[in-house]
Design a protein around this motif. Structure first.
Motif, PDB file in Angstrom:
ATOM      1  N   PRO B 173      33.700 -28.595  60.861  1.00 18.94           N
ATOM      2  CA  PRO B 173      33.077 -28.052  59.648  1.00 18.94           C
ATOM      3  C   PRO B 173      32.909 -26.539  59.680  1.00 18.94           C
ATOM      4  O   PRO B 173      32.651 -25.938  58.642  1.00 18.94           O
ATOM      5  CB  PRO B 173      31.711 -28.745  59.597  1.00 18.94           C
ATOM      6  N   ASP B 174      33.066 -25.899  60.832  1.00 17.19           N
ATOM      7  CA  ASP B 174      33.008 -24.441  60.922  1.00 17.19           C
ATOM      8  C   ASP B 174      31.683 -23.895  60.411  1.00 17.19           C
ATOM      9  O   ASP B 174      31.640 -22.857  59.752  1.00 17.19           O
ATOM     10  CB  ASP B 174      34.184 -23.833  60.132  1.00 17.19           C
ATOM     11  N   ASP B 175      30.614 -24.611  60.689  1.00 17.53           N
ATOM     12  CA  ASP B 175      29.299 -24.101  60.327  1.00 17.53           C
ATOM     13  C   ASP B 175      28.729 -23.307  61.501  1.00 17.53           C
ATOM     14  O   ASP B 175      29.361 -23.227  62.566  1.00 17.53           O
ATOM     15  CB  ASP B 175      28.371 -25.266  59.962  1.00 17.53           C
ATOM     16  N   LEU B 176      27.559 -22.755  61.303  1.00 14.72           N
ATOM     17  CA  LEU B 176      27.023 -21.853  62.316  1.00 14.72           C
ATOM     18  C   LEU B 176      26.834 -22.551  63.665  1.00 14.72           C
ATOM     19  O   LEU B 176      27.144 -22.011  64.718  1.00 14.72           O
ATOM     20  CB  LEU B 176      25.679 -21.278  61.826  1.00 14.72           C
ATOM     21  N   LEU B 177      26.348 -23.781  63.612  1.00 14.85           N
ATOM     22  CA  LEU B 177      26.085 -24.513  64.853  1.00 14.85           C
ATOM     23  C   LEU B 177      27.381 -24.815  65.600  1.00 14.85           C
ATOM     24  O   LEU B 177      27.500 -24.605  66.808  1.00 14.85           O
ATOM     25  CB  LEU B 177      25.371 -25.814  64.501  1.00 14.85           C
ATOM     26  N   SER B 178      28.366 -25.319  64.869  1.00 14.87           N
ATOM     27  CA  SER B 178      29.597 -25.713  65.553  1.00 14.87           C
ATOM     28  C   SER B 178      30.324 -24.487  66.071  1.00 14.87           C
ATOM     29  O   SER B 178      30.882 -24.503  67.159  1.00 14.87           O
ATOM     30  CB  SER B 178      30.491 -26.521  64.619  1.00 14.87           C
ATOM     31  N   GLY B 179      30.283 -23.398  65.294  1.00 22.18           N
ATOM     32  CA  GLY B 179      30.945 -22.184  65.747  1.00 22.18           C
ATOM     33  C   GLY B 179      30.334 -21.689  67.043  1.00 22.18           C
ATOM     34  O   GLY B 179      31.037 -21.222  67.944  1.00 22.18           O
ATOM     35  N   THR B 180      29.017 -21.829  67.161  1.00 25.64           N
ATOM     36  CA  THR B 180      28.346 -21.426  68.390  1.00 25.64           C
ATOM     37  C   THR B 180      28.851 -22.256  69.565  1.00 25.64           C
ATOM     38  O   THR B 180      29.090 -21.738  70.657  1.00 25.64           O
ATOM     39  CB  THR B 180      26.822 -21.588  68.230  1.00 25.64           C
ATOM     40  N   GLY B 181      29.054 -23.554  69.312  1.00 27.38           N
ATOM     41  CA  GLY B 181      29.598 -24.415  70.359  1.00 27.38           C
ATOM     42  C   GLY B 181      31.006 -23.997  70.751  1.00 27.38           C
ATOM     43  O   GLY B 181      31.367 -24.010  71.929  1.00 27.38           O
ATOM     44  N   VAL B 182      31.804 -23.632  69.773  1.00 31.97           N
ATOM     45  CA  VAL B 182      33.184 -23.221  70.065  1.00 31.97           C
ATOM     46  C   VAL B 182      33.191 -21.923  70.861  1.00 31.97           C
ATOM     47  O   VAL B 182      33.968 -21.752  71.791  1.00 31.97           O
ATOM     48  CB  VAL B 182      33.986 -23.069  68.752  1.00 31.97           C
ATOM     49  N   ARG B 183      32.260 -21.024  70.494  1.00 33.91           N
ATOM     50  CA  ARG B 183      32.182 -19.768  71.231  1.00 33.91           C
ATOM     51  C   ARG B 183      31.843 -20.032  72.699  1.00 33.91           C
ATOM     52  O   ARG B 183      32.407 -19.426  73.607  1.00 33.91           O
ATOM     53  CB  ARG B 183      31.105 -18.879  70.610  1.00 33.91           C
ATOM     54  N   PHE B 184      30.919 -20.944  72.913  1.00 34.70           N
ATOM     55  CA  PHE B 184      30.528 -21.354  74.261  1.00 34.70           C
ATOM     56  C   PHE B 184      31.777 -21.804  75.020  1.00 34.70           C
ATOM     57  O   PHE B 184      32.062 -21.364  76.142  1.00 34.70           O
ATOM     58  CB  PHE B 184      29.494 -22.476  74.106  1.00 34.70           C
ATOM     59  N   MET B 185      32.580 -22.641  74.339  1.00 37.56           N
ATOM     60  CA  MET B 185      33.783 -23.139  74.997  1.00 37.56           C
ATOM     61  C   MET B 185      34.734 -21.982  75.307  1.00 37.56           C
ATOM     62  O   MET B 185      35.335 -21.931  76.375  1.00 37.56           O
ATOM     63  CB  MET B 185      34.466 -24.150  74.093  1.00 37.56           C
ATOM     64  N   GLU B 186      34.858 -21.036  74.361  1.00 34.31           N
ATOM     65  CA  GLU B 186      35.774 -19.926  74.581  1.00 34.31           C
ATOM     66  C   GLU B 186      35.316 -19.098  75.777  1.00 34.31           C
ATOM     67  O   GLU B 186      36.121 -18.711  76.621  1.00 34.31           O
ATOM     68  CB  GLU B 186      35.842 -19.055  73.324  1.00 34.31           C
ATOM     69  N   GLY B 187      33.995 -18.856  75.841  1.00 38.09           N
ATOM     70  CA  GLY B 187      33.466 -18.102  76.975  1.00 38.09           C
ATOM     71  C   GLY B 187      33.758 -18.808  78.283  1.00 38.09           C
ATOM     72  O   GLY B 187      34.093 -18.182  79.298  1.00 38.09           O
ATOM     73  N   ALA B 188      33.662 -20.143  78.260  1.00 36.74           N
ATOM     74  CA  ALA B 188      33.926 -20.909  79.479  1.00 36.74           C
ATOM     75  C   ALA B 188      35.402 -20.814  79.856  1.00 36.74           C
ATOM     76  O   ALA B 188      35.749 -20.640  81.025  1.00 36.74           O
ATOM     77  CB  ALA B 188      33.509 -22.361  79.279  1.00 36.74           C
ATOM     78  N   VAL B 189      36.282 -20.889  78.859  1.00 40.25           N
ATOM     79  CA  VAL B 189      37.717 -20.785  79.138  1.00 40.25           C
ATOM     80  C   VAL B 189      38.041 -19.409  79.709  1.00 40.25           C
ATOM     81  O   VAL B 189      38.823 -19.290  80.659  1.00 40.25           O
ATOM     82  CB  VAL B 189      38.532 -21.055  77.849  1.00 40.25           C
ATOM     83  N   LEU B 190      37.415 -18.372  79.164  1.00 38.17           N
ATOM     84  CA  LEU B 190      37.671 -17.016  79.651  1.00 38.17           C
ATOM     85  C   LEU B 190      37.331 -16.875  81.130  1.00 38.17           C
ATOM     86  O   LEU B 190      37.903 -16.045  81.826  1.00 38.17           O
ATOM     87  CB  LEU B 190      36.833 -16.001  78.866  1.00 38.17           C
ATOM     88  N   SER B 191      36.388 -17.678  81.615  1.00 37.60           N
ATOM     89  CA  SER B 191      35.945 -17.520  82.993  1.00 37.60           C
ATOM     90  C   SER B 191      36.955 -18.043  84.002  1.00 37.60           C
ATOM     91  O   SER B 191      36.819 -17.794  85.193  1.00 37.60           O
ATOM     92  CB  SER B 191      34.608 -18.250  83.197  1.00 37.60           C
ATOM     93  N   VAL B 192      37.954 -18.785  83.545  1.00 42.41           N
ATOM     94  CA  VAL B 192      38.930 -19.345  84.481  1.00 42.41           C
ATOM     95  C   VAL B 192      39.701 -18.206  85.149  1.00 42.41           C
ATOM     96  O   VAL B 192      40.224 -17.332  84.465  1.00 42.41           O
ATOM     97  CB  VAL B 192      39.926 -20.276  83.753  1.00 42.41           C
TER      98      VAL B 192
END
Ligand code: HEM
Ligand code: FES
Lengths: 365, 547
Positions: B173-192
């Motif tokens: 749905p690309d709402d504020l909550l879900s986007g925050t979750g996706v950002r979290f995932m992106e930050g985690a991927v960046l750490s690899v």
């Protein structure tokens, strides 16, 4: 004691000590036929399936009839609920909000549709289960199990067939064919991998640069006006973006994800970090709003201590001391943007951030 | 009734067979359905409430697919920016992605759309909860033992894929909550290390958030993952049929039979009915309990966030890991090792893998190659039960860590204290849980032993002639005696040198030593209470009647 036909593999040393006793019971269906004398030898032996106990419905015709009526009633309620569903769909306007205790103000249509659908479904289920429990035979039966493992003859046959097939293919003898086949099969998926290349551009330096550059004005995110030093009061947190970045730009999201800024005013004598003071303007400091942990925007400011808090995982940064991490999982300080005032009296950037904003990554260094 | 093919047009007596039978004949000629029906129509299934957990998972999966297909009719998986002009007045004129706008439309302009959205989301939550609890049932009863190890893995994969499907759906749905979750995932991927930025750029089609992730997540969410899951699910069910269901020990139940009621009619009615019950309950939940009110916070913007953001429960576990981890970061030779994020990212799969491989470890320790169709009572496998309990306790500790801000605000505790509690708890709680659970199991085993030997406490107090009060113990019936003593008790492997068949002594290899150690831990003196033997029982019961 051929338990499953496959216990020959169990090493002797840790076989259950009493496996050979009669505990396993007779194979298949052990009916209750053992005489008491037999049972006395082994008081723990399996007495076999208990006799079936009839239910009221099995004995009393009237009880059975009652069950039948209950089941039919449930199915009828389901039909009525479906009629109610259709009626709600037709009658209720989609934007009607009603107060229903204890759920509060909710959409009337959603409430009515959900409950009627729920009831229609639930009653079918309840009817079917009640029917099965009270009227269908509840006599327990036993069925035999067969070992999953193939008997040795079957296994031998399969091995022989396989061997013949392999021989006929010549796989073993014609090494050249085999090697090249494996080579080809190993290589062909590479095409699939190559095709993934265009999923995205390479990172290169992209994470190191933001829209900020020398002379860019700091635009207040709420009012869309360029900020002047007097607009930044003590104790408030102001959010800013670079001038020229508009909400309807096609890359707005991507740019704001890196450029978002937060600005506070601190008494210059309270600033503990020398560089921070140098990069500030009359105590006005500008820091990246993007948390260095995994990238949430920071939103909470404690004016007495000048601490900012990231709401996602509570990393806390001290804005009066180079925005160093004082609590939480973030790994390093928030990057600071060097600011000054231009000749018209507006706050401006004196360059880009000198380190990447947001979460850390391998090439960050 | 027609029974043979000698007279295909009708019954053997010359009359025409009923229409249903003719259809069945037709199908049998092409599909061989009579053979299938012979094997399965009256297949016996044992009954126990805990066997319904898997059914709940199955039915919620079907419900999710049905409602998901409906949602695809209205959802636009696109990140094009549009200005909103739908029925939800507070959002008028706001710029948002089409994905978010269409989710608002589903919620406010499509009649029943909100209901289906909420059934889909509630269904997802029930689905994952049911799978986890089902998996625990299988674990604690030892139903994963031979021949069911592969089915255990299928089930485990379904759980993991279900988590990812839920996460990708939550992001759509690309709402504020879900986007925050996706950002979290992106930050985690960046750490690899080494490849992190590349992974992130390939996943998002460039820099975060870009305009690709919603359509990409969409095809992963509606096609790729559900497709794989459907395949696994079918395989899972075929294996359940093929292996036949396990059963709890009891009179008449052996390792070579399966006792219960037939598929037709009892289980068709019960299981079929149960589908409707589950669907009905989830619909009612969607009617009365709002879930994920995407309109409350607005569309996603990377520079905005709400406080108290929480993922769905099945992700709360990773949330806990990331919150309690200290922010370690190592900079060396111009590179950054983001341990503070990367370690949690690695622990997550490791914790999952620990439970996935457990069946193989246990079978290696026991060396038992037999098939097992009689379930264990959890107390009779104390080490396994303790391990499972420890695993769950870790999950709970991390769930607490994932909600540290909520705990802090609701119970007026400092976040710092909670974080340290969870950090210590991460190591200590599973160990304590292990020890306590094992003791409880042994206590229960002891009680079983006493009950077998001395009978059940009847609650009746008797006064003996000399004035002493004793409680009368009722002897057990043979059914109970059997149920309490039928289980096998493994003997621990001795740690000494091995003597091979030629009588030559040989030192144990490292692996063998480890195995012997584990075996001692599993089945040594302190790890199980010997079950009563027939001799013990007879000595006590035939002797003096004084208990
Ligand atoms: C198998 C497991 C599945 C799980 C756990 C799952 C879970 C979810 C969740 C949690 C959402 C967010 C819903 C919200 O609150 O808005 C969602 C959205 C969505 N799902 Fe699924 N889903 C599954 C399968 C499917 C399938 C098979 C389809 C379609 C064929 C589908 C289509 C959609 C669509 C179109 C959306 C976005 C619409 C919206 O958000 O309103 N899902 N899913
Ligand atoms: S993103 Fe800020 S603390 Fe995690």
């Amino acid at each position: 004691m051929s338990q499953t036909g496959s216990n020959k593999d169990v090493s002797e040393e840790n076989l259950p000590s009493e496996q050979a006793t009669a505990h396993e019971g007779a194979m298949g269906v052990p009916p209750r036929t053992k005489s008491l004398g037999e049972v006395a030898d082994d008081p723990f032996a399996d007495p076999g399936l208990p006799p079936h106990e009839p239910r009221v419905q099995d004995i009393d015709k009237r009880a059975a009839k009652r069950s039948e009526r209950t089941v039919a009633l449930l199915f009828t309620v389901s039909m009525l609920a479906t009629v109610g569903f259709i009626a709600s769909y037709v009658v209720l306007p989609i934007d009607k909000i009603v107060y229903v205790w204890p759920f509060g103000h909710i959409s009337a249509l959603n409430f009515a549709l959900g409950l009627t659908l729920g009831l229609a479904l639930f009653c079918i289920g309840a009817g079917a289960v009640h029917w099965a429990r009270t009227l269908m035979s509840d006599e327990e039966h036993a069925q035999e199990r067969h070992p999953i493992e193939a008997p040795p003859e079957v296994k031998a046959q399969v091995m022989a067939d396989f061997k013949q097939g392999a021989e006929e293919s010549g796989m073993g003898r014609r090494k050249l064919i085999r090697t090249t086949l494996f080579g080809a099969l190993a290589m062909v998926p590479l095409s699939g991998v190559i095709l993934l290349r265009d999923l995205g551009p390479l990172p290169e330096g992209k994470l190191r640069h933001t829209l900020w550059s020398k002379g860019k004005l700091l635009v207040n995110q709420n009012t869309n006006e360029p900020l002047r030093p007097e607009d930044v009061g003590v104790g408030s947190l102001t959010f800013a973006v670079p001038e020229g970045l508009e909400e309807d730009d096609h890359d707005f999201q991507k740019e704001v994800a890196k450029a978002a800024l937060m600005i506070v005013r601190i008494q210059p004598e309270d600033i503990k970090d020398k560089r921070e003071l140098d990069w500030s303007h009359e105590g006005i400091v500008a820091y990246s709003k993007i948390c260095t942990h995994v990238g949430c925007p920071i939103s909470l400011y404690e004016q007495q201590t000048h601490h900012v808090l990231c709401p996602c995982h509570q990393s806390t940064f001290d804005l009066s001391d180079g925005a160093r991490v004082i609590f939480g999982p973030a790994g390093h300080a928030l990057p600071q943007l060097r600011i000054g005032v231009n000749k018209d009296g507006y706050l401006e950037a004196l360059g880009d951030f000198d380190e990447p904003v947001g979460p850390s990554f391998w090439e960050r260094g | 009734m027609s029974t043979s093919s000698t007279n295909p047009a009708g019954g053997t007596d010359g009359r025409k067979a009923p229409a249903g039978e003719r259809v069945a004949d037709w199908a049998d000629g092409r599909l061989g359905i009579y053979g299938l029906a012979k094997a399965n129509m009256r297949k016996i299934f044992p009954d126990h409430w805990s066997f319904m957990l898997g059914e709940i998972a199955l039915y919620s999966f079907i419900i999710i697919i049905l409602t998901g297909v409906y949602l695809t009719l209205f959802f636009h998986p696109s990140m094009n920016e549009v200005e909103y002009h739908g029925s939800y007045v507070p959002m008028h004129g706001i710029l948002m992605s089409e994905a978010y706008a269409s989710t608002l439309d589903i919620s406010f302009d499509v009649r029943g759309g909100l209901l289906i959205r909420q059934i889909h989301h509630w269904g997802a939550i029930v689905f994952l909860a049911a799978m986890l609890v089902h998996m625990m049932r299988v674990f604690f009863t030892g139903a994963f033992r031979k021949p069911r190890e592969i089915n255990w893995l299928f089930g485990f994969l379904l759980l993991v894929l279900g988590m990812f499907t839920g996460f990708t759906g939550y992001s759509l749905p690309d709402d504020l909550l879900s986007g925050t979750g996706v950002r979290f995932m992106e930050g985690a991927v960046l750490s690899v290390p080494i490849v992190g930025t590349y992974l992130s750029f390939f996943l998002f089609g460039g820099e975060f958030p870009g305009t690709d992730f919603v359509p990409r997540f969409f095809s992963i969410h509606v096609l790729l993952l559900p497709g794989i899951m459907l395949g696994l699910l079918v395989a899972h069910l075929i294996l359940v049929f093929y292996h036949k269901h396990t059963q709890f020990p009891g009179a008449g139940k052996t390792n070579k039979n399966v006792v219960g009621m037939p598929l037709m009619p009892v289980y068709m009615a019960k299981a079929g009915g149960f589908f409707f019950l589950v669907f009905g309950v989830i619909s009612a939940m969607a009617a009365i309990a709002t879930i994920n009110p995407i309109w409350a916070l607005g569309p996603y913007r990377p520079d905005q966030v709400s406080t108290g953001a929480q993922p769905d429960w099945y992700m709360g576990f990773s949330e806990g890991l990331i919150r309690i981890m200290p922010g370690w970061e190592i900079n060396l030779w111009g590179h950054t090792l983001v341990l503070g994020v990367f370690i949690p990212l690695m622990i997550f799969p490791l914790v999952l893998a620990a439970i996935a491989v457990y069946p193989f470890i246990e079978s290696w320790v026991t060396g038992d190659k037999r098939e097992h169709h009689i379930l264990d009572r959890p107390r009779n496998a104390p080490t396994r039960t303790a391990f499972g309990a420890a695993w769950i306790s870790l999950y709970w500790v991390l769930l607490i860590g994932g909600g540290n801000d909520l705990w802090a605000t609701h119970f007026h505790m400092s976040i710092n204290a909670i974080t340290w509690f969870v950090r210590v708890g991460f190591f200590a709680v599973p160990v304590l849980t292990f020890i306590v659970t094992k003791r409880i199991c042994l206590g229960l085993q002891r009680r079983d032993r006493d009950t077998v030997l001395h009978g059940r406490e009847s609650g009746i107090i008797k006064r003996l002639p000399h004035g002493e009060f004793v409680e009368v113990h009722e002897p057990l019936g043979q059914e109970q005696l059997h149920a309490l003593t039928q289980h096998h008790q493994y003997q621990p492997i001795e740690a000494g040198p091995v003597v091979d068949e030629n009588g030559v002594e040989r030192k144990r290899t490292m692996a063998e030593k480890l195995r012997a150690k584990l075996s001692q831990g599993y089945y040594g003196q302190d790890s199980q209470i010997p079950k009563p033997t027939v001799e013990e029982y007879q000595e006590i019961t035939s002797g003096h009647g004084h208990h």
